[in-house]
Design an enzyme around this catalytic site. Structure first.
Site, short mmCIF file in Angstrom:
data_model
loop_
_atom_site.label_atom_id
_atom_site.label_comp_id
_atom_site.label_asym_id
_atom_site.label_seq_id
_atom_site.Cartn_x
_atom_site.Cartn_y
_atom_site.Cartn_z
N GLN A 11 37.27 47.33 34.66
CA GLN A 11 38.42 48.20 34.84
C GLN A 11 37.98 49.55 35.42
O GLN A 11 36.95 50.09 35.04
CB GLN A 11 39.12 48.41 33.49
CG GLN A 11 40.57 48.78 33.61
CD GLN A 11 41.35 48.50 32.34
OE1 GLN A 11 40.98 47.65 31.54
NE2 GLN A 11 42.44 49.20 32.14
N SER A 91 31.84 44.68 31.32
CA SER A 91 33.06 44.63 30.50
C SER A 91 33.97 43.50 30.98
O SER A 91 33.62 42.33 30.90
CB SER A 91 33.75 46.00 30.55
OG SER A 91 34.84 46.05 29.66
N LEU A 92 35.14 43.85 31.52
CA LEU A 92 36.06 42.84 32.06
C LEU A 92 35.36 41.89 33.01
O LEU A 92 35.66 40.69 33.06
CB LEU A 92 37.22 43.55 32.77
CG LEU A 92 38.15 42.68 33.62
CD1 LEU A 92 39.00 41.79 32.74
CD2 LEU A 92 39.02 43.55 34.53
N ARG A 116 44.25 39.68 27.43
CA ARG A 116 43.25 40.63 26.94
C ARG A 116 43.74 42.06 27.10
O ARG A 116 43.63 42.89 26.19
CB ARG A 116 41.94 40.42 27.70
CG ARG A 116 40.76 41.30 27.26
CD ARG A 116 39.53 40.95 28.10
NE ARG A 116 38.32 41.66 27.71
CZ ARG A 116 37.90 42.79 28.28
NH1 ARG A 116 38.61 43.34 29.26
NH2 ARG A 116 36.77 43.36 27.88
N HIS A 201 35.34 48.46 23.65
CA HIS A 201 34.01 48.18 23.10
C HIS A 201 33.68 49.03 21.88
O HIS A 201 32.59 49.59 21.77
CB HIS A 201 32.96 48.31 24.20
CG HIS A 201 33.29 47.48 25.39
ND1 HIS A 201 33.25 46.09 25.36
CD2 HIS A 201 33.74 47.80 26.62
CE1 HIS A 201 33.63 45.62 26.52
NE2 HIS A 201 33.95 46.64 27.30
N GLN A 249 32.58 40.89 22.11
CA GLN A 249 32.49 41.70 23.33
C GLN A 249 33.41 42.91 23.33
O GLN A 249 33.04 43.98 23.82
CB GLN A 249 32.77 40.83 24.55
CG GLN A 249 32.23 41.40 25.86
CD GLN A 249 33.32 41.61 26.90
OE1 GLN A 249 34.48 41.79 26.58
NE2 GLN A 249 32.92 41.61 28.15
#
Length: 309
Positions: A11, A91-92, A116, A201, A249
């Site tokens: 993102q 991340s994503l 998500r 996170h 995650q």
């Protein structure tokens, strides 16, 4: 052919017009976008290619980025049939890495990250969630400051280990703002709140983590090509590991720089598909070059580089 790894941004890498070259020039990319529209009920042509306010909303941002990255992958695969040594995402981006590695279908990946994004937004609703980038401090100093804040009852957590001297922290926005001076007193060159309404996170996302885990069981393949986990910076290749790591995650830090350092010796270069966000970060981590594929011109350039002997 040079040995390479795929990397995928998360993102913040979104922009209007991304993926348009690939949508217009590759039938597989065209089909994927059209199928994604039908599968999710989201008009991705409008979301990606026309000026709108939805692209920066988490529930739309996440599937848009993954779709763009997957279209870039399909275009790349039209020229290069060789497989990466491994894939990883920030991340994503880990979900894109999993999709191209065969962990689940492309449409399942797009649907999953749409959920998500919704789960993350809902978990942070009413919690004044936010994130802050801290520049110029060692990991140990940032971790110590976060620990001190937590001992005071504040919600401040190390979230993204991007490169040496660049860590993003997450938590309650007011808590982060109150500790801006603490980071600067410790020697930070900069401590700046980001324009985000989620705290990725960190433990604030535990409700989202639990909900996402419930979506994974039915779509994950038994095994897949190597993917490096954000959670432990190690390769995993099967469903049992994925179920554990992907549940964690959302609530554990992203060990991006550690992932690159752990596996840079296995490749000659990194290929960032769909964005040019990680390319700059990689320059601060590794001597191995990173090439970005974002449009037809960059695709042709990267293909030429990979085929050089």
């Amino acid at each position: 052919m040079k040995k390479f790894a795929f990397i995928f941004a998360g993102q913040g890498s979104q922009n209007i017009g991304m993926g348009k070259d690939f949508y217009e020039n590759f039938s597989a990319a065209t089909l994927l976008l059209n199928d994604a529209c039908n599968n999710t009920g989201i008009d991705y042509k409008e979301l990606l290619f026309t000026q709108n306010d939805n692209l920066d909303k988490t529930e739309f941002t996440q599937p848009a980025i993954v779709l763009n990255s997957l279209m870039s992958y399909l275009a790349f695969s039209d020229f290069i049939k060789a497989k990466p040594e491994f894939s990883l995402g920030h991340s994503l981006g880990e979900f894109t890495a999993l999709a191209v590695s065969g962990a689940f279908s492309f449409l399942d990946a797009i649907r999953l990250v749409n959920l998500r994004g919704k789960f993350m937004q809902e978990a942070c609703m009413g919690k004044d969630a936010g994130m802050m980038v801290v520049l110029g401090l060692s990991d140990e100093v940032v971790e110590e400051i976060c620990k001190n804040a937590q001992n005071e009852g504040l919600k401040i957590y190390a979230a993204n280990y991007n490169c040496d001297g660049q860590i993003v922290v997450a938590g309650v926005r007011a808590d982060l703002a109150s500790y801006e001076s603490k980071f600067k007193e410790a020697g930070a060159k900069r401590a700046m709140l980001l324009n985000m309404s989620v705290a990725s996170h960190c433990p604030i996302l535990e409700p989202a983590s639990n909900r996402l885990a419930g979506e994974l069981e039915g779509i994950l393949s038994t095994d897949f090509a190597p993917v490096v986990s954000n959670v432990n910076a190690k390769i995993y290749t099967d469903k049992s590991e994925a179920l554990v790591l992907l549940k964690e995650q959302l609530i554990k830090p992203v060990y991006y720089k550690q992932s690159i350092k752990n596996y840079e010796s296995k490749v000659d270069c990194f290929i960032e598909l769909g964005a040019a966000t990680l390319k700059g970060i990689n320059k601060k981590i590794t001597d191995k070059p990173t090439y970005s594929v974002t449009d037809m011109a960059s695709l042709e350039e990267v293909v030429k580089i990979l085929e050089e002997r």
